[in-house]
Design an enzyme around this catalytic site. Structure first.
Site, short mmCIF file in Angstrom:
data_model
loop_
_atom_site.label_atom_id
_atom_site.label_comp_id
_atom_site.label_asym_id
_atom_site.label_seq_id
_atom_site.Cartn_x
_atom_site.Cartn_y
_atom_site.Cartn_z
N LEU A 206 1.20 -1.17 0.11
CA LEU A 206 0.03 0.09 0.02
C LEU A 206 0.81 1.34 -0.16
O LEU A 206 1.53 1.39 0.53
CB LEU A 206 -1.36 0.73 1.17
N GLY A 226 3.92 -0.35 4.91
CA GLY A 226 4.91 0.08 5.59
C GLY A 226 5.10 0.93 6.59
O GLY A 226 4.15 2.28 6.50
N ASP A 230 8.21 9.93 9.71
CA ASP A 230 8.86 11.20 8.65
C ASP A 230 8.90 11.25 7.63
O ASP A 230 10.18 11.61 6.69
CB ASP A 230 9.64 12.06 9.53
N ASN A 232 8.65 12.67 4.44
CA ASN A 232 8.95 12.96 3.52
C ASN A 232 10.75 12.94 3.84
O ASN A 232 11.32 13.90 2.56
CB ASN A 232 8.63 14.82 4.19
N ARG A 233 11.44 13.15 4.51
CA ARG A 233 13.30 12.41 4.36
C ARG A 233 13.20 11.87 3.18
O ARG A 233 14.31 11.38 2.00
CB ARG A 233 13.75 12.25 5.94
N LEU A 252 -5.52 2.83 -1.45
CA LEU A 252 -6.39 3.59 -0.31
C LEU A 252 -7.35 4.58 -1.41
O LEU A 252 -6.67 5.13 -1.66
CB LEU A 252 -6.53 3.67 0.69
N LEU A 266 -1.28 9.76 7.67
CA LEU A 266 -2.46 8.52 8.88
C LEU A 266 -0.98 7.99 9.23
O LEU A 266 0.13 7.19 8.59
CB LEU A 266 -3.27 7.85 8.04
#
Length: 347
Positions: A206, A226, A230, A232-233, A252, A266
């Site tokens: 997913l 998974g 963070d 974003n890194r 989803l 989430l």
């Protein structure tokens, strides 16, 4: 002569081959941006406040227990011996009743989990990202996994939960959880791609970057969540991982039922709870609106409003509970562990 023959034999022996060299470039971690540094600082402050609050709550519980014990002793001291025996017997009966109820609930829970192990939907939490996370981030992820286990255990239709990549620091932290060794789940030190090699065609990761929207949960498929703090890194890391392993991906259908607010992230346990809720209801809308707090959504997707039905009274009550939880800064939501939420692009 024998010695000479021995030397000749040594000369004829091939030299040992050099060990293979890993030529793949190492995964470099990008330096934190100013916003990320601020976020990290806020997280550290939050952890300090959380520890202080936990200590205060512990002290309050201790004082409350002392108060109740004192009241009980005073009550017994101010009644006759006959009344005293009746009160004690009544208290024992209530305690026994509670213990029997807990035992019955535990038996039913184990029956559900045993059934899920045999025929339930397999869901994997991939914790093979520990090398990319700090100690505090690993600790937060461990808490999320604990919530996953609790949510699954309470469900009327639990999944068959797996943890893969449980090794090193992640394993050490998980083992600190009370009763972890007795958890009724599959714990695997290897990656899912190795542990489930014979079911590779059924693996589905997913990830938000997938072009495939998940319409239903296929009992034959094994869905992978998974766990990475963070993200974003490490943008796109789960999609890249799935592609390199040659397994399916999906996201989803959140964008078909609601628009997310500023954050499209989430927690691990929220995604697990959405999947488990769908196993119970077979309804994505109910699953999303039950689990995702209202503060994380801005409303319904206007493109799909035509196919939505009015919320039931029970559903509205659940939304109200979610709002109250938001006001109280629900502990589950305040955890900063996140995954790549499988949202539709543009949602």
């Amino acid at each position: 002569m024998a010695a000479a023959t021995g030397n000749d034999d040594n000369q004829l022996k091939p030299e040992s081959e050099p060990a293979p060299v890993n030529l793949s470039p190492p995964l470099e971690e990008k330096p934190l941006s100013k916003n990320a540094q601020k976020k990290q600082l806020r997280q550290q402050r939050y952890e300090v406040k959380k520890a202080e609050k936990k200590a205060q709550e512990k002290e309050q519980k201790r004082k409350e227990a002392e108060r109740k014990h004192k009241e009980w002793e005073e009550t017994l001291a101010n009644v006759t011996e006959e009344e005293r025996q009746k009160l004690i017997e009544s208290r024992r009966s209530l305690r026994k009743e509670r213990m029997e109820k807990r035992s019955e609930e535990k038996e039913k829970k184990m029956e559900r989990l045993n059934r899920a192990k045999e025929i339930g939907q397999k869901i994997v939490v991939d914790v093979d990202f520990a090398h990319l996370m700090s100690e505090s981030e690993i600790s937060s992820l461990v808490q999320q996994i604990m919530y996953c286990y609790a949510v699954n255990g309470r469900s009327t239709s639990p999944c068959h939960l797996w943890l893969t990549g449980v090794q090193g620091k992640m394993s050490t932290e998980l083992e600190k959880l009370p009763g972890f060794e007795k958890w009724f789940i599959e714990k695997e030190t290897r990656c899912y791609i190795e542990a489930m090699a014979d079911q590779k065609d059924n693996l589905v990761y997913l990830t938000a970057d997938s072009e495939t929207v998940l319409d239903d949960l296929d009992p034959k498929h094994i869905y992978i969540i998974g766990g990475l703090v963070d993200r974003n890194r490490f943008k796109g890391i789960t999609m890249t991982k799935a592609q390199e392993q040659g397994i399916k991906t999906a996201k989803l259908p959140i964008g078909e039922y609601m628009k997310m607010s500023s954050s499209q992230v989430l927690t691990v346990n929220q995604v697990l709870e959405i999947l488990v809720k769908f196993l119970e209801t077979k309804d994505w809308k109910t699953s999303f609106f039950t689990v995702i707090p209202q503060r994380k959504r801005t409303g319904l997707d206007p493109v799909d409003c035509s196919k939505l039905e009015p919320l039931s009274e029970e559903h509205r009550e659940k939304e109200g509970d979610a709002d109250k939880s938001a006001e109280k800064h629900d502990l589950l939501e305040r955890k900063k562990v996140c995954i790549e939420v499988p949202l539709e692009s543009g949602s």
